[in-house]
Design a protein around this motif. Structure first.
Motif, short mmCIF file in Angstrom:
data_model
loop_
_atom_site.label_atom_id
_atom_site.label_comp_id
_atom_site.label_asym_id
_atom_site.label_seq_id
_atom_site.Cartn_x
_atom_site.Cartn_y
_atom_site.Cartn_z
N VAL A 1 0.85 -1.19 0.00
CA VAL A 1 0.00 0.00 0.00
C VAL A 1 0.88 1.24 0.00
O VAL A 1 1.74 1.40 0.88
CB VAL A 1 -0.93 0.00 1.24
CG1 VAL A 1 -1.80 1.23 1.27
CG2 VAL A 1 -1.78 -1.28 1.26
N ALA A 2 0.69 2.09 -1.02
CA ALA A 2 1.43 3.36 -1.10
C ALA A 2 0.79 4.22 -2.19
O ALA A 2 0.21 3.69 -3.15
CB ALA A 2 2.90 3.11 -1.45
N PRO A 3 0.89 5.54 -2.06
CA PRO A 3 0.44 6.39 -3.17
C PRO A 3 1.22 6.03 -4.44
O PRO A 3 2.40 5.65 -4.37
CB PRO A 3 0.80 7.81 -2.70
CG PRO A 3 0.94 7.71 -1.21
CD PRO A 3 1.43 6.30 -0.94
N ILE A 4 0.57 6.14 -5.59
CA ILE A 4 1.20 5.67 -6.83
C ILE A 4 2.51 6.38 -7.12
O ILE A 4 3.46 5.77 -7.62
CB ILE A 4 0.22 5.72 -8.02
CG1 ILE A 4 0.77 4.87 -9.17
CG2 ILE A 4 -0.06 7.14 -8.44
CD1 ILE A 4 -0.26 4.46 -10.20
N ASP A 5 2.61 7.66 -6.79
CA ASP A 5 3.85 8.39 -7.06
C ASP A 5 4.97 8.02 -6.09
O ASP A 5 6.12 8.41 -6.29
CB ASP A 5 3.61 9.90 -7.08
CG ASP A 5 2.93 10.42 -5.83
OD1 ASP A 5 2.16 9.67 -5.19
OD2 ASP A 5 3.17 11.60 -5.48
N GLU A 6 4.65 7.23 -5.08
CA GLU A 6 5.65 6.74 -4.15
C GLU A 6 5.78 5.21 -4.19
O GLU A 6 6.51 4.62 -3.40
CB GLU A 6 5.28 7.16 -2.72
CG GLU A 6 5.22 8.66 -2.52
CD GLU A 6 4.65 9.05 -1.16
OE1 GLU A 6 4.57 8.18 -0.26
OE2 GLU A 6 4.27 10.22 -1.02
N PRO B 1 -7.91 3.54 -2.31
CA PRO B 1 -6.73 4.41 -2.37
C PRO B 1 -5.45 3.63 -2.04
O PRO B 1 -5.47 2.74 -1.19
CB PRO B 1 -7.00 5.46 -1.28
CG PRO B 1 -8.47 5.40 -1.03
CD PRO B 1 -8.90 4.00 -1.34
N PHE B 2 -4.39 3.97 -2.72
CA PHE B 2 -3.04 3.48 -2.42
C PHE B 2 -2.81 2.00 -2.71
O PHE B 2 -1.83 1.43 -2.29
CB PHE B 2 -2.64 3.80 -0.97
CG PHE B 2 -2.91 5.23 -0.59
CD1 PHE B 2 -2.35 6.27 -1.34
CD2 PHE B 2 -3.72 5.54 0.48
CE1 PHE B 2 -2.60 7.60 -1.00
CE2 PHE B 2 -3.98 6.86 0.83
CZ PHE B 2 -3.42 7.89 0.09
N LYS B 3 -3.74 1.36 -3.44
CA LYS B 3 -3.59 -0.06 -3.77
C LYS B 3 -3.57 -0.26 -5.28
O LYS B 3 -4.17 -1.19 -5.81
CB LYS B 3 -4.74 -0.86 -3.13
CG LYS B 3 -4.74 -0.83 -1.62
CD LYS B 3 -5.87 -1.64 -1.03
CE LYS B 3 -5.83 -1.56 0.49
NZ LYS B 3 -6.94 -2.32 1.09
N SER B 4 -2.85 0.61 -5.98
CA SER B 4 -2.89 0.61 -7.45
C SER B 4 -2.48 -0.72 -8.07
O SER B 4 -3.16 -1.22 -8.98
CB SER B 4 -2.02 1.74 -8.02
OG SER B 4 -0.68 1.61 -7.55
#
Length: 172
Positions: free
Chosen positions: A98-103, A152-155
């Motif tokens: 789990v992380a924001p896509i840009d990270e 969110p955060f599971k791209s």
């Protein structure tokens, strides 16, 4: 004898959790089972032997790396050779990050796609010819609510699970 006493199953991601419960359920119905996954070797052997003891079936372990398509293909071949057929394939292996896509770390993205989606493709591709030749087979792919909706955060996970839903429909 259970209703699956003449069948042979393989469950990926089955050394613990949901996958192990699935493997045990097939064994309870009389199917021989190949389990696969990661973990402590002694704990895995205890589970493997326990399935044989508890249900009177054959149970084998494959340590095939779900990141490696060639290893997945070889695992299917080995299961067919060991039991004479592979009648039931359950693609259950999965990981999450789990992380924001840009990270999102590139290696985590690729690992999730490989294990959660590509491994299922390789396993299905290898198992289908035998199932077709015997005119019998079942393929079960574990998805989740994330095969239908995003979080969110599971791209990577959501992408892989959407892919599993599409792959399942396509193969069917």
């Amino acid at each position: 004898m259970g209703s699956l006493s003449s069948k042979n199953a393989l469950v990926t991601g089955s050394t613990s959790g949901i996958g192990l419960a699935i493997a045990r359920a097939f064994a309870a119905e009389g199917a021989n089972v190949t389990i696969n996954g990661l973990g402590d070797a002694a704990a895995i052997e205890k589970e493997r032997a326990g399935i044989e003891r508890d249900f009177g079936v054959k149970c084998r372990y494959s340590g095939a790396n779900m990141m490696d398509g060639g290893a997945v293909t070889a695992m299917i071949r080995e299961a067919e050779e060991a039991f004479g057929s592979l009648d039931i394939l359950v693609n259950n292996a999965g990981i999450q990050h789990v992380a924001p896509i840009d990270e999102f770390p590139d290696d985590k993205w690729e690992a999730i796609i490989r294990i959660n989606l590509l491994a299922a493709f390789y396993a299905i591709k290898a198992a289908l010819p035998g199932m077709k030749s015997r005119k019998w087979g079942r393929i079960i792919n574990t998805a989740s609510a994330h095969a239908l909706v995003a979080s969110p955060f599971k791209s990577a996970y959501v992408s892989a699970k959407h892919g599993i839903a599409g792959l399942t429909k396509t193969v069917a």
